[in-house]
Design an enzyme around this catalytic site. Structure first.
Site, PDB file in Angstrom:
ATOM      1  N   ASP A 131      43.315  43.253  37.574  1.00  0.00           N
ATOM      2  CA  ASP A 131      41.887  43.280  37.257  1.00  0.00           C
ATOM      3  C   ASP A 131      41.162  44.328  38.100  1.00  0.00           C
ATOM      4  O   ASP A 131      40.301  45.059  37.596  1.00  0.00           O
ATOM      5  CB  ASP A 131      41.260  41.910  37.495  1.00  0.00           C
ATOM      6  CG  ASP A 131      41.855  40.828  36.601  1.00  0.00           C
ATOM      7  OD1 ASP A 131      42.337  41.166  35.511  1.00  0.00           O
ATOM      8  OD2 ASP A 131      41.838  39.650  37.012  1.00  0.00           O
TER       9      ASP A 131
ATOM     10  N   ASP B   5      46.042  34.642  38.760  1.00  0.00           N
ATOM     11  CA  ASP B   5      44.937  35.133  39.576  1.00  0.00           C
ATOM     12  C   ASP B   5      45.011  34.472  40.941  1.00  0.00           C
ATOM     13  O   ASP B   5      45.443  33.319  41.062  1.00  0.00           O
ATOM     14  CB  ASP B   5      43.593  34.814  38.923  1.00  0.00           C
ATOM     15  CG  ASP B   5      43.343  35.638  37.669  1.00  0.00           C
ATOM     16  OD1 ASP B   5      43.942  36.718  37.555  1.00  0.00           O
ATOM     17  OD2 ASP B   5      42.564  35.192  36.808  1.00  0.00           O
TER      18      ASP B   5
END
EC number: 3.4.23.36
Length: 204
Positions: A177, A163
């Site tokens: 995401d 991330d």
């Protein structure tokens, strides 16, 4: 009289006169039957092509961004994009999207795999372009994070997802995401509008 009939000829009966000729109302009926019997495979194939094209684009974009983050940003200071409101910061996430549920990595891996299988099966009856885009986003995002689960440390099916998008006062996430969330929102909108994946529209 018989001679006159022989010369003039007796008129054909209605059945004989119509033999070899179509009734005036036969043409619309035949066109309707042809339209009903016309296969929808070309249309379905185009929608499936859109689904996989969107999925491939989302997947490659996510994969490329993660490779760049790991190579250039990991173990370095975060990069400020919009002051402290938006930063790029490399983080390894063992949980689900946005960092939730880090203790259930294997479960989330299985869920991602199931989502991919369901979308692949649903593609066989896909006739709607918006649904093709929505499912393509879901598929690309699921594949992106599943790739991390399989190939990244600490091990197969337990890998931590990369991330890097870090808004202020919000969880850190990645492009996979984002694709999953956008696809999910689009599916909710399509469902509220009554549009099914096969292209039919219903009103409750």
């Amino acid at each position: 009289m018989a001679e006159a009939e022989r010369i003039i000829g007796t008129p054909d009966t209605p059945d004989e006169a119509g033999e070899g000729q179509e009734r005036p109302d036969a043409e619309p009926e035949r066109e309707q039957q042809e339209q009903e019997q016309a296969p929808e495979r070309p249309r379905g194939k185009r929608r499936v092509a859109v689904l996989f094209a969107v999925a491939l684009f989302a997947y490659l974009l996510d994969l490329g961004s993660k490779m760049l983050v790991v190579a250039k940003l990991e173990h370095h200071e975060p990069i400020e994009i919009i002051g402290d409101w938006l930063r790029f910061a490399a983080i390894r996430n063992a949980g689900a999207a946005f960092g939730f549920g880090e203790a259930f990595t294997i479960i989330f891996t299985v869920i991602a795999a199931v989502v991919i299988v369901v979308i692949a099966r649903l593609a066989r009856k896909l006739r709607s372009l918006p649904w093709a885009i929505a499912l393509g986003l879901l598929l690309g995002g699921a594949l992106g994070n599943l790739t991390d689960r399989i190939f990244r440390a600490p091990g197969v099916f337990e890998g931590a997802v990369v991330d890097f998008i870090a808004p202020k006062h919000f969880a850190v996430f990645n492009l996979a995401d984002s694709a999953i969330v956008c696809g999910g929102i689009l599916i909710v909108i399509l469902s509220f509008r009554g549009l099914d994946p096969d292209g039919t529209v219903h009103k409750d």
